[in-house]
Write a protein that holds these residues in place. Structure first.
Motif, PDB file in Angstrom:
ATOM      1  N   ARG A 192      12.030  34.891  70.157  1.00  0.00           N
ATOM      2  CA  ARG A 192      11.576  34.828  71.302  1.00  0.00           C
ATOM      3  C   ARG A 192      11.383  33.242  71.755  1.00  0.00           C
ATOM      4  N   GLN A 234      14.812  31.570  72.449  1.00  0.00           N
ATOM      5  CA  GLN A 234      15.439  32.258  73.877  1.00  0.00           C
ATOM      6  C   GLN A 234      14.430  31.510  74.989  1.00  0.00           C
ATOM      7  N   GLU A 264       9.737  37.009  78.727  1.00  0.00           N
ATOM      8  CA  GLU A 264       9.221  37.184  77.236  1.00  0.00           C
ATOM      9  C   GLU A 264       9.195  38.427  76.687  1.00  0.00           C
ATOM     10  N   PHE A 293      12.760  39.160  75.309  1.00  0.00           N
ATOM     11  CA  PHE A 293      13.132  38.344  74.423  1.00  0.00           C
ATOM     12  C   PHE A 293      12.631  38.891  73.138  1.00  0.00           C
TER      13      PHE A 293
END
Length: 191
Positions: free
Chosen positions: A58, A61, A96, A99
Motif C-alpha cells: 500500500r 503504491q 488506499e 491498494f
C-alpha cells in the motif's frame, strides 16, 4: 633445443569466438540478476508477515499515486496513462482501499510465488555458472551454458502463464471494487 609455439599442444577446449564471449558476459549478468531477484522474492515472501507485507505494498503504491497526482497522468508511460487518469479521479481513501486489496491478493499468491522464485534463482545460478565456465574455457562449459538456456525457456513460459492467471484473478478481485468506486465518483452505473 628451444621449443617453438608449433610444438606446444593445442588446448582441449578452443577459445570462444568474440561474439560468443560478449554473449556469455551478457548471459552471466542476466543469470546473476535472475538469481538475485528470485532470492529477494523468496526472502520477502517468507520473512514478511501479512500485515507488514500488505502495508508495504500500500505504501509503495500510494507513493507512486502521489507522484503521479502531483505530476499529472502525462508523466507515466503512454500505455499506463488511461489507468493513471482513471485512478486520479478517485479520492485518496478509495485508492488506499484498492491498494490494500492489491496487497492482500499479492500476499495470498505467495504459495505459488515462493516455489517459482526458487526455480528462478536456481536457473539463474545455472545460467551464470554455465556462462562463466564457458568464458573460463572449462571442458563442458558451453554444454552447461546451452543446457541452462534451454531449461530456462520452459520455466519462463511457466512464469508467464502464472502471471496471466494471477492478473486475471487480480482483475476480478480488485476490478469490481474499483468499478464501484469509480461509479460512485462519476455517478454512472456499474455495467
Amino acid at each position: 633445443m628451444a621449443s617453438s609455439s608449433v610444438d606446444s599442444p593445442r588446448p582441449l577446449v578452443p577459445r570462444l569466438p568474440r561474439y560468443l564471449q560478449a554473449f556469455a558476459v551478457l548471459i552471466l549478468c542476466i543469470g546473476g540478476l535472475q538469481m538475485v531477484t528470485g532470492l529477494l522474492e523468496v526472502n520477502t515472501a517468507i520473512l514478511t508477515d501479512r500485515t507488514q507485507f500488505i502495508s508495504s505494498v500500500r505504501d509503495r503504491q500510494l507513493a507512486l499515486f502521489d507522484q503521479v497526482s502531483k505530476e499529472g497522468a502525462a508523466s507515466v508511460a503512454k500505455p499506463l496513462r488511461p489507468v493513471a487518469s482513471t485512478l486520479l479521479k478517485l479520492p485518496r481513501p478509495e485508492v488506499e482501499k484498492l491498494f490494500l486489496l492489491l496487497g492482500s491478493d499479492l500476499y495470498e499468491r505467495r504459495n505459488v510465488t515462493v516455489p517459482l522464485s526458487l526455480l528462478t534463482a536456481i536457473l539463474g545460478y545455472l545460467l551464470a555458472s554455465g556462462a562463466l565456465s564457458s568464458l573460463r574455457g572449462r571442458f563442458g562449459g558451453v554444454t552447461a551454458w546451452s543446457w541452462a538456456c534451454m531449461a530456462n525457456i520452459p520455466a519462463q513460459l511457466l512464469g508467464l502463464i502464472v502471471m496471466m492467471v494471477h492478473a486475471n484473478r487480480l482483475m476480478h478481485r480488485v476490478g469490481v471494487p474499483a468499478a464501484e468506486a469509480l461509479a460512485k465518483v462519476t455517478g454512472r452505473p456499474v455495467a
